[in-house]
Scaffold this motif. Structure first.
Motif, PDB file in Angstrom:
ATOM      1  N   GLY A   1       0.852  -1.188   0.000  1.00 44.01           N
ATOM      2  CA  GLY A   1       0.000   0.000   0.000  1.00 44.01           C
ATOM      3  C   GLY A   1       0.879   1.226   0.000  1.00 44.01           C
ATOM      4  O   GLY A   1       2.082   1.156  -0.242  1.00 44.01           O
ATOM      5  N   ASN A   2       0.270   2.369   0.324  1.00 47.53           N
ATOM      6  CA  ASN A   2       1.063   3.606   0.317  1.00 47.53           C
ATOM      7  C   ASN A   2       0.297   4.712   1.032  1.00 47.53           C
ATOM      8  O   ASN A   2      -0.845   4.522   1.461  1.00 47.53           O
ATOM      9  CB  ASN A   2       1.383   4.043  -1.113  1.00 47.53           C
ATOM     10  CG  ASN A   2       2.610   4.945  -1.188  1.00 47.53           C
ATOM     11  OD1 ASN A   2       3.215   5.277  -0.172  1.00 47.53           O
ATOM     12  ND2 ASN A   2       2.979   5.346  -2.391  1.00 47.53           N
ATOM     13  N   HIS A   3       0.948   5.843   1.129  1.00 46.15           N
ATOM     14  CA  HIS A   3       0.409   7.076   1.728  1.00 46.15           C
ATOM     15  C   HIS A   3      -0.009   6.883   3.186  1.00 46.15           C
ATOM     16  O   HIS A   3      -0.973   7.511   3.645  1.00 46.15           O
ATOM     17  CB  HIS A   3      -0.772   7.619   0.907  1.00 46.15           C
ATOM     18  CG  HIS A   3      -0.406   7.989  -0.496  1.00 46.15           C
ATOM     19  ND1 HIS A   3       0.706   8.767  -0.801  1.00 46.15           N
ATOM     20  CD2 HIS A   3      -0.988   7.678  -1.688  1.00 46.15           C
ATOM     21  CE1 HIS A   3       0.775   8.927  -2.114  1.00 46.15           C
ATOM     22  NE2 HIS A   3      -0.229   8.271  -2.679  1.00 46.15           N
ATOM     23  N   LEU A   4       0.715   6.008   3.923  1.00 48.20           N
ATOM     24  CA  LEU A   4       0.430   5.859   5.329  1.00 48.20           C
ATOM     25  C   LEU A   4       0.616   7.187   6.052  1.00 48.20           C
ATOM     26  O   LEU A   4       1.384   8.044   5.631  1.00 48.20           O
ATOM     27  CB  LEU A   4       1.299   4.780   5.957  1.00 48.20           C
ATOM     28  CG  LEU A   4       2.805   4.760   5.744  1.00 48.20           C
ATOM     29  CD1 LEU A   4       3.450   3.831   6.764  1.00 48.20           C
ATOM     30  CD2 LEU A   4       3.159   4.265   4.351  1.00 48.20           C
ATOM     31  N   HIS A   5      -0.118   7.364   7.120  1.00 39.69           N
ATOM     32  CA  HIS A   5      -0.138   8.597   7.922  1.00 39.69           C
ATOM     33  C   HIS A   5      -0.790   9.762   7.165  1.00 39.69           C
ATOM     34  O   HIS A   5      -0.507  10.926   7.449  1.00 39.69           O
ATOM     35  CB  HIS A   5       1.257   9.007   8.395  1.00 39.69           C
ATOM     36  CG  HIS A   5       1.887   8.024   9.343  1.00 39.69           C
ATOM     37  ND1 HIS A   5       2.980   8.333  10.131  1.00 39.69           N
ATOM     38  CD2 HIS A   5       1.583   6.738   9.637  1.00 39.69           C
ATOM     39  CE1 HIS A   5       3.313   7.291  10.859  1.00 39.69           C
ATOM     40  NE2 HIS A   5       2.475   6.297  10.564  1.00 39.69           N
ATOM     41  N   SER A   6      -1.650   9.468   6.205  1.00 35.08           N
ATOM     42  CA  SER A   6      -2.390  10.531   5.525  1.00 35.08           C
ATOM     43  C   SER A   6      -3.770   9.998   5.152  1.00 35.08           C
ATOM     44  O   SER A   6      -4.022   8.785   5.191  1.00 35.08           O
ATOM     45  CB  SER A   6      -1.657  10.986   4.256  1.00 35.08           C
ATOM     46  OG  SER A   6      -1.903  10.098   3.175  1.00 35.08           O
ATOM     47  N   SER A   7      -4.672  10.908   4.792  1.00 35.60           N
ATOM     48  CA  SER A   7      -6.025  10.495   4.418  1.00 35.60           C
ATOM     49  C   SER A   7      -6.065   9.786   3.064  1.00 35.60           C
ATOM     50  O   SER A   7      -7.110   9.277   2.663  1.00 35.60           O
ATOM     51  CB  SER A   7      -6.959  11.712   4.390  1.00 35.60           C
ATOM     52  OG  SER A   7      -6.485  12.677   3.474  1.00 35.60           O
ATOM     53  N   LYS A   8      -4.919   9.734   2.362  1.00 40.07           N
ATOM     54  CA  LYS A   8      -4.832   8.977   1.105  1.00 40.07           C
ATOM     55  C   LYS A   8      -4.383   7.532   1.338  1.00 40.07           C
ATOM     56  O   LYS A   8      -4.214   6.780   0.369  1.00 40.07           O
ATOM     57  CB  LYS A   8      -3.855   9.665   0.148  1.00 40.07           C
ATOM     58  CG  LYS A   8      -4.283  11.045  -0.307  1.00 40.07           C
ATOM     59  CD  LYS A   8      -3.236  11.648  -1.245  1.00 40.07           C
ATOM     60  CE  LYS A   8      -3.632  13.035  -1.721  1.00 40.07           C
ATOM     61  NZ  LYS A   8      -2.602  13.612  -2.630  1.00 40.07           N
ATOM     62  N   GLU A   9      -4.187   7.140   2.582  1.00 42.08           N
ATOM     63  CA  GLU A   9      -3.670   5.807   2.895  1.00 42.08           C
ATOM     64  C   GLU A   9      -4.506   4.720   2.213  1.00 42.08           C
ATOM     65  O   GLU A   9      -5.736   4.742   2.259  1.00 42.08           O
ATOM     66  CB  GLU A   9      -3.691   5.584   4.412  1.00 42.08           C
ATOM     67  CG  GLU A   9      -3.156   4.228   4.846  1.00 42.08           C
ATOM     68  CD  GLU A   9      -3.037   4.105   6.355  1.00 42.08           C
ATOM     69  OE1 GLU A   9      -2.625   3.018   6.810  1.00 42.08           O
ATOM     70  OE2 GLU A   9      -3.343   5.075   7.070  1.00 42.08           O
ATOM     71  N   PHE A  10      -3.807   3.763   1.572  1.00 43.03           N
ATOM     72  CA  PHE A  10      -4.549   2.706   0.891  1.00 43.03           C
ATOM     73  C   PHE A  10      -3.815   1.375   0.975  1.00 43.03           C
ATOM     74  O   PHE A  10      -2.605   1.316   1.205  1.00 43.03           O
ATOM     75  CB  PHE A  10      -4.815   3.063  -0.578  1.00 43.03           C
ATOM     76  CG  PHE A  10      -3.600   3.020  -1.473  1.00 43.03           C
ATOM     77  CD1 PHE A  10      -3.203   1.831  -2.080  1.00 43.03           C
ATOM     78  CD2 PHE A  10      -2.854   4.162  -1.723  1.00 43.03           C
ATOM     79  CE1 PHE A  10      -2.088   1.779  -2.921  1.00 43.03           C
ATOM     80  CE2 PHE A  10      -1.744   4.131  -2.549  1.00 43.03           C
ATOM     81  CZ  PHE A  10      -1.355   2.930  -3.150  1.00 43.03           C
ATOM     82  N   LEU A  11      -4.577   0.322   0.763  1.00 42.49           N
ATOM     83  CA  LEU A  11      -4.111  -1.060   0.776  1.00 42.49           C
ATOM     84  C   LEU A  11      -4.477  -1.716  -0.548  1.00 42.49           C
ATOM     85  O   LEU A  11      -5.606  -1.586  -1.024  1.00 42.49           O
ATOM     86  CB  LEU A  11      -4.779  -1.813   1.931  1.00 42.49           C
ATOM     87  CG  LEU A  11      -4.809  -3.337   1.901  1.00 42.49           C
ATOM     88  CD1 LEU A  11      -3.412  -3.896   2.166  1.00 42.49           C
ATOM     89  CD2 LEU A  11      -5.801  -3.875   2.916  1.00 42.49           C
TER      90      LEU A  11
END
Length: 342
Positions: free
Chosen positions: A319-329
């Motif tokens: 996934g990516n964009h951890l620690h943001s509202s864009k976080e995804f799996l």
């Protein structure tokens, strides 16, 4: 986990003790941790770990999960690290169905405070890991699917500056502005980033002042430092302390530095290399491309490395964009990584 291990329980986590925004020590309550054990009396035991907390508090607007596009789940903590919780659970379920399971004991520890440095859970985490052969942690892999090898150490620090309050109109020159003085300290610290070094200094939060007709007598800053080896950690703290001492020489102000490197640098020792080689072979058998990269991010794997427990700490999904509202799996990676971990 009920029925999967021989023993499963929630346990209280000691509170975290931090300096609050008034520069005073305060205890902050933490949620419980989860301990699960299977065959704890066997000589060979593995330690498995991942955290339950996210960086999003109850008031944060990012609270719900949604399928943003086919195969992509967006939501708070889906990749950091609730996806890793799913991978760990299903990998253990699969492992327990094999003949190999009877020869290995395992211990699962899930803590509630990793995002603030595992301040309350670290003593218990290290106690449970010390008699285990190796550690497997389920932080997410890097966005391209690479797994993490070495990690920088991470330390959180608080700087408290005290001055003298005064009426900003009638008695301005009798005041000593703590906000302004602390700002000078923070600018000096930030300038350390311009030096040729892999050490980073991040001023993450500043609190101070109040009514604008009052000279503020208190200001508090939160600082994160990252460094790649123990010597660099010591030198980084010494550099900040030197700046504190220089600005603290002014008798009109009091400066205090508090904090430690709660996560020591994670080095890749011979034991960790052996685990990496096994994982590489397993990935090949699954036709799963796999590479290794160093990173500046810290995890509880740093703490295990600090007491000599070899470990790999990115067995979680993609996934990516951890620690943001864009976080995804990437949802299909749950199956891929559970197979690899099993």
């Amino acid at each position: 986990y009920q029925g999967l291990g021989d023993h499963c329980e929630r346990q209280a986590t000691p509170p975290a003790c931090l300096l609050n925004d008034l520069g005073q020590e305060e205890s902050f309550p933490l949620g419980p941790n989860l301990l699960v054990e299977a065959r704890p009396n066997l000589a060979r035991r593995f330690f498995l770990c991942i955290h339950m907390d996210t960086v999003f508090d109850e008031q944060h607007p990012f609270q719900k999960c949604r399928i943003s596009e086919p195969g992509i789940l967006n939501g708070p903590g889906v990749i950091d690290a609730k996806g890793g919780q799913v991978v760990m659970l299903y990998a253990l379920r699969a492992f327990e169905m094999t003949m190999a399971a009877k020869n290995v004991g395992w211990r699962v520890f899930m803590n509630p405070d990793e995002e603030i440095g595992s301040l309350g859970s670290t003593p218990r985490l290290l106690e449970l890991a010390r008699d285990c052969e190796l550690g497997l942690l389920f932080e997410p892999v890097l966005p391209d699917g690479s797994m993490v090898a070495a990690r920088k150490g991470s330390g959180n620090f608080t700087i408290v500056c005290r001055g003298q309050s005064a009426h900003s109109g009638r008695d301005f020159h009798a005041g000593r502005n703590a906000v302004v003085h602390l700002a000078k300290v923070l600018i000096a610290i930030d300038q350390l980033n311009s030096e040729p070094s892999d050490v980073t200094y991040n001023v993450g939060r500043v609190q101070g002042g109040g009514p604008v007709n009052m000279v503020p007598d208190l200001a508090v800053a939160r600082l994160n430092i990252r460094a790649q080896d123990p010597q660099a950690c010591d030198e980084a703290v010494a550099a900040v302390q030197t700046i504190i001492d220089q600005h603290g020489a002014n008798p009109d102000y009091q400066l205090q530095l508090d904090g430690v490197f709660s996560s020591p640098p994670k080095v890749v020792d011979s034991g960790t290399v052996k685990i990496q080689q096994v994982i590489q072979r397993c990935a090949s058998s699954l036709q799963l491309p796999l590479s290794w990269r160093d990173t500046g991010g810290a995890s509880d794997g740093n703490k295990l490395s600090g007491i000599g427990i070899p470990n790999v700490d990115t067995l979680g999904p993609v996934g990516n964009h951890l620690h943001s509202s864009k976080e995804f799996l990437v949802t299909e990676s749950l199956v891929q990584r559970a197979k690899l971990a099993a």
